[in-house]
Each structure stands twice: as structure tokens, then as C-alpha cells.
Design a protein around this motif. Structure first.
Motif, short mmCIF file in Angstrom:
data_model
loop_
_atom_site.label_atom_id
_atom_site.label_comp_id
_atom_site.label_asym_id
_atom_site.label_seq_id
_atom_site.Cartn_x
_atom_site.Cartn_y
_atom_site.Cartn_z
N ILE A 149 3.03 -4.37 -6.58
CA ILE A 149 1.86 -3.59 -6.22
C ILE A 149 0.64 -4.52 -6.33
N SER A 150 -0.54 -3.96 -6.13
CA SER A 150 -1.77 -4.69 -6.38
C SER A 150 -2.46 -4.09 -7.59
N THR A 210 8.68 -3.33 2.21
CA THR A 210 7.82 -2.75 1.18
C THR A 210 7.50 -1.28 1.41
N GLY A 211 7.99 -0.68 2.49
CA GLY A 211 7.73 0.73 2.73
C GLY A 211 8.34 1.59 1.64
N ALA A 212 7.68 2.73 1.36
CA ALA A 212 8.12 3.59 0.26
C ALA A 212 8.57 4.96 0.74
N GLY A 213 8.87 5.09 2.03
CA GLY A 213 9.42 6.34 2.54
C GLY A 213 8.41 7.40 2.91
N ILE A 214 7.11 7.05 2.95
CA ILE A 214 6.10 8.04 3.32
C ILE A 214 5.78 7.94 4.81
N GLY A 230 0.78 -1.23 0.00
CA GLY A 230 0.00 0.00 0.00
C GLY A 230 0.81 1.28 0.00
N THR A 231 1.95 1.30 0.72
CA THR A 231 2.73 2.54 0.74
C THR A 231 3.36 2.82 -0.62
N ARG A 232 3.74 1.76 -1.34
CA ARG A 232 4.26 1.96 -2.70
C ARG A 232 3.19 2.59 -3.59
N MET A 233 1.99 2.04 -3.51
CA MET A 233 0.92 2.51 -4.37
C MET A 233 0.51 3.94 -4.01
N THR A 261 -16.65 26.71 5.04
CA THR A 261 -15.78 25.54 5.12
C THR A 261 -16.51 24.34 4.52
N PHE A 262 -15.74 23.29 4.25
CA PHE A 262 -16.34 22.13 3.60
C PHE A 262 -17.12 21.27 4.58
N VAL A 263 -18.26 20.76 4.12
CA VAL A 263 -19.08 19.85 4.92
C VAL A 263 -18.32 18.55 5.14
N VAL A 264 -17.87 17.94 4.06
CA VAL A 264 -17.01 16.76 4.15
C VAL A 264 -15.58 17.29 4.10
N ASP A 265 -14.84 17.07 5.15
CA ASP A 265 -13.58 17.80 5.35
C ASP A 265 -12.49 17.48 4.34
N ALA A 266 -12.47 16.26 3.85
CA ALA A 266 -11.32 15.86 3.03
C ALA A 266 -11.73 14.91 1.92
N ILE A 267 -10.88 14.86 0.90
CA ILE A 267 -10.96 13.84 -0.13
C ILE A 267 -10.00 12.71 0.27
N SER A 268 -10.51 11.51 0.32
CA SER A 268 -9.70 10.34 0.62
C SER A 268 -9.71 9.41 -0.58
N THR A 269 -9.15 8.22 -0.43
CA THR A 269 -9.24 7.23 -1.52
C THR A 269 -9.81 5.90 -1.05
N ASP A 270 -9.67 5.59 0.26
CA ASP A 270 -9.97 4.24 0.75
C ASP A 270 -9.18 3.23 -0.07
N GLY A 271 -8.03 3.70 -0.54
CA GLY A 271 -7.20 2.88 -1.41
C GLY A 271 -6.03 2.27 -0.68
N GLY A 272 -4.83 2.71 -0.97
CA GLY A 272 -3.64 2.05 -0.45
C GLY A 272 -3.38 0.81 -1.27
N CYS A 273 -3.49 -0.35 -0.63
CA CYS A 273 -3.28 -1.59 -1.38
C CYS A 273 -4.48 -1.95 -2.24
N ILE A 274 -5.60 -1.24 -2.07
CA ILE A 274 -6.73 -1.40 -2.98
C ILE A 274 -6.50 -0.43 -4.14
N PRO A 275 -6.50 -0.90 -5.38
CA PRO A 275 -6.07 -0.06 -6.52
C PRO A 275 -7.07 1.02 -6.91
#
Length: 471
Positions: free
Chosen positions: A295-296, A102-106, A73-76, A342-356
Motif C-alpha cells: 500500500i502507500s 494489484t486489483g482488490a476485486g472492487i 489504490g484499489t487495495r487501499m 437534498t444535499f448541496v454537495v452531493d457526495a462525500i469523497s476522499t480524493d484518496g485511493g493511493c493517497i493515504p
């Protein structure tokens, strides 16, 4: 003498009021100077003409544990421009075990998924057991816990007690809406909000509750926004991908275990069984996550069916994605604002990581091109607000002395070009250079992580929620 000088990018940092062509100088992993045509010498000078430079992208909801697909997930995430992320389920031990390889330095903050049946042999542990559990989680290096209600429903009282205990212990707590009395839908979201009145909570992926299962998609998105406006103690994010992420494992009887998967199958008129999964794959409404060894990736059709069957036969968990997120709710929730701007939904996420589906940039910039968000507003939702919420006070902006966490992207192509963490490039033009993980943790877990050889960033979750930023 600066360490690095990044020249000629379109620099966007709403906190600093930057929105134009500038240079950025870096020294000792920190922002040294920002301005047009900086005069000075640097050990390394890089031209970023034609690209956009922003404070490091922070993904406040993704998955790094191999249970959701792979340990990559960190690579992706790094490939997608992410400098910091919040893993929303762990397992923490799994992430730590793979971090060096597998860490990518983040930078990574972790939540442990709360599974009381696995931990205590019951869905209703005692208050003392839950208090001890939160202490253990914090001491392991995680910053808190996540209730996995959508996937593994718990009694409502267990959920309420966990949120209360986490608040008392200044631990982070998130909830994927769902319990034994309400599903992962608008009703589940309403139940969560009524349950945690006045308490701090990260309510996960609001778009997941606006799929038209209770009312129309528009009505659900409008009601979800209203509920968040009325309950400002709740922090939230939503993702912009049409694909979800779920577990495809079946039990010995061929029954689907995961409740999200069961609901998705029902959406397409299919039974919650192994045969239902097979039919969903054949119909092209279910994609399977495959581990490539680096990756996945999402695969479909006969190849997807083969991979899933092999996992089932081996007794291994497998993950997949259904295209169940309507464009309308994703669009509405991304741009909705409170009365104060201000924004109602505070942030944009991905729910990704190891999920492509690490598409904050790839899809999020479409909202900017369409006019739903300005470029500074995009940065607010992908860097400023999540940095504030995670108490990363030296991130989310390009102030002199701030951490030199930077994301560079091509606006026209809508892709990340360079990921810089603490002044060092961990990804450039699709090639990874970073290693291991720097963990975001609290004082309770910092010493344990350092003893394991990891660098840490300590945050303090005490005190009131920081103010939301208005671009």
C-alpha cells in the motif's frame, strides 16, 4: 438455498427505508431478501451483530494511477470499505497495466486526465483534435475526461471546448477548478460555473476552493454552497480529510512544477522551489507518500525528506500531502442542503485511493456522532447519490435483485469491517481477498476491456441527470 446469509446487522438503506436490525440474504451475487429474522437456509451464515450494514460505499473521487503515489489504490480503497470508485485522472493505461497484479476485486470507473501539451504539443488543440481525443478515451475503457486545472492550468477556452464536446458525446467530464486566468480557489470555482452554464459537469472537491485564500473560510463555504444551489446541472463532492494530495516533483532548475504544490507552499510562506519543499518537510507541514510494496503510507520528518530526495535524484514523480483543509469548510459543506432538502454537495469523497486518506468512514462517521448528519444521510452521501450519478441503477440500495455490493462497518470504532462486491467478500477485518478489477465503462469501451480479460459493468450516460435523493 441462499449463497450467503448475513444476520443481525443494523441495516441502513434509505432508498428502501431500512434503518434497524435485519438479516440480508444473497444469491448469485444479488440481494435475495432483507428482513428481520429471515427464515431460510444458506451455504454460508455470518453473524454481524453490533455492526452496521449499508449498500456498498462508492467513492466518487480518488486516484489509482501510480503518478499520485503507487499502483495500490484499489487495495487501499477496499480496506476502507469502498466497493465502487471513480478514478479521477488515470492514466488509464497505467491502471490497466496494474489491474491484475494489484486489483482488490472492487468496481472501478476511470477518467483520463486531459494533458493537451503531452498529447498534441499545445495547450490549445483544435476542436477536431479534442473530439478525436474523447473518442479515443471512451474506446480505451474510460467513461470520460478530467480537466486538471488546479495542477496543470489550461486556457479557459480549451476547458470550455472540452466540456462542450464531452457533453455532446455523452462522455463524463470533471474539472478540478483552475485555469490560466484563475487559480484553484473560490475565484476558480466561480470561473468554472460561469464557463459551463447549463452544461453537465462534475466539479471536483468543493472543499479545496474554500481554504480562506479569497475571503474568510466561512464566507467561501457559504458562497460555494450558494453557487451550487443556483447551478443544479453541476454535480459535486467534497472530502473530509484535513490533508490534500499533490505532486512534489521539481524541474531541472529546482522549481516546483505542480500549481497546487506551489500554492500550498505559499500558504506556509515558503518559496515554490526544491528548498521550499525541504523546509516544508522539516517544519512538519508536508508529508510524503511512500510506497511500501503493498500500500502507500504518509511519512514525515527526516524519513520523508530522504524518500523525496531519492525520488528527485532518480527523476521520478513523488506525491505528498499538506494539512490545508479547514475543519469549518469541511463541516459546512458536508451538511449543507438545498431548499428541497437534498444535499448541496452531493457526495462525500476522499480524493484518496493511493493517497493515504481513505477516510469516508473513519472521519465521515464523526459527522454522524456530532449530529451534523443522520446515519441514513451518511449513506445517501456515500452510496445513494454517487450510484445514481454514475447511472449504477442496481447499486446504492438493497432492493431484491440489486447487486450485492455491501459495506459493513463498526460505528463505534469508525472503521470498515467487511467489503462485499457482487456477493463475495473482498476484504474482512483488514485482510484482502479480492483480485483484479471489474471496470465500469460505456458501450464504447466494454469490448476492449473484455478482450483484455476484465469483467465490465456497462453504464449509459445519455439522458438527464438522475434526481438527487432526499433522506
Amino acid at each position: 438455498m441462499w449463497d450467503r446469509l448475513l444476520r443481525g446487522a443494523h441495516v441502513v438503506s434509505p432508498v428502501n427505508g431500512y434503518d434497524g436490525r435485519m438479516d440480508v440474504a444473497i444469491k448469485d451475487g444479488r440481494i435475495a431478501a432483507v428482513g428481520p429474522n429471515l427464515a431460510g437456509e444458506a451455504a454460508s451464515v455470518e453473524s454481524l451483530e453490533g455492526l452496521v450494514l449499508m449498500p456498498g460505499l462508492i467513492d466518487p473521487h480518488l486516484h489509482l494511477g501510480s503518478v499520485f503515489g503507487s499502483p495500490y489504490g484499489t487495495r487501499m480503497a477496499a480496506l476502507a470499505g469502498v466497493t465502487t470508485c471513480l478514478d479521477m485522472a488515470g492514466p488509464v493505461a497505467d491502471i490497466l497495466a496494474h489491474a491484475e497484479e494489484t486489483g482488490a476485486g472492487i468496481n472501478v470507473a476511470m477518467l483520463e486526465g486531459f494533458s493537451p501539451e503531452a498529447r498534441f504539443g499545445t495547450l490549445s488543440p483544435t476542436e477536431a483534435q479534442m473530439r478525436g481525443y474523447v473518442d479515443e478515451v471512451l474506446q480505451s475503457g474510460a467513461i470520460g475526461v478530467k480537466l486538471m486545472g488546479g495542477h496543470w492550468p489550461l486556457p479557459l477556452e480549451t476547458c470550455r471546448s472540452m466540456v462542450k464536446i464531452a457533453n455532446e458525446k455523452n462522455a463524463y467530464v470533471a474539472w478540478h477548478a483552475g485555469s490560466q486566468t484563475a487559480g484553484s480557489n473560490l475565484k476558480g470555482m466561480i470561473e468554472v460555473i460561469e464557463t459551463v452554464k447549463g452544461m453537465r459537469l462534475h466539479l471536483a472537491h468543493i472543499n479545496a476552493y474554500c481554504r480562506g485564500r479569497v475571503k474568510s473560510v466561512r464566507e467561501e463555504a457559504e458562497e460555494a454552497a450558494r453557487l451550487l444551489v443556483e447551478n443544479p446541472s453541476i454535480w459535486s463532492e467534497s472530502y473530509v480529510s484535513p490533508m490534500n494530495g499533490t505532486i512534489l516533483t521539481c524541474d531541472a532548475k529546482g522549481e516546483v512544477i505542480d500549481h497546487v504544490t506551489r500554492t500550498c507552499l505559499a500558504t506556509f510562506g515558503l518559496p515554490p522551489t526544491a528548498e521550499g519543499i525541504r523546509e516544508a518537510i522539516r517544519k512538519g507541514v508536508l508529508f510524503v507518500v511512500r510506497d511500501t510494496g503493498f500500500i502507500s503510507e504518509l511519512i514525515e520528518g527526516e524519513e520523508a525528506l530522504r524518500v523525496w530526495e531519492e525520488k528527485q535524484a532518480a527523476g521520478e514523480d513523488s506525491a505528498g500531502s499538506f494539512p490545508v483543509n479547514p475543519a469549518l469548510s469541511r463541516f459546512m459543506l458536508a451538511q449543507a442542503k438545498r431548499p428541497d432538502g437534498t444535499f448541496v454537495v452531493d457526495a462525500i469523497s476522499t480524493d484518496g485511493g493511493c493517497i493515504p486518506r481513505n477516510v469516508a468512514i473513519a472521519v465521515g462517521l464523526s459527522l454522524v456522532k456530532f449530529g451534523a448528519l443522520t446515519l441514513p444521510e451518511f449513506v445517501v452521501k456515500t452510496s445513494v447519490n454517487p450510484a445514481r450519478h454514475l447511472r449504477l441503477t442496481d447499486r446504492g440500495h438493497l432492493t431484491e435483485g440489486a447487486a450485492a455490493d455491501i459495506t459493513v462497518f463498526d460505528f463505534e470504532r469508525q472503521c470498515a469491517m467487511e467489503t462485499i462486491v457482487a456477493g463475495k467478500t473482498v476484504m474482512k477485518s483488514g485482510e484482502l481477498f479480492g483480485h483484479s478489477i471489474r471496470f465500469v465503462t460505456t458501450a464504447a469501451g466494454a469490448s476492449v476491456l473484455r478482450e483484455k480479460g476484465f469483467e465490465t459493468i456497462e453504464i449509459d450516460l445519455t439522458g438527464p441527470e438522475p434526481e438527487r435523493f432526499r433522506a
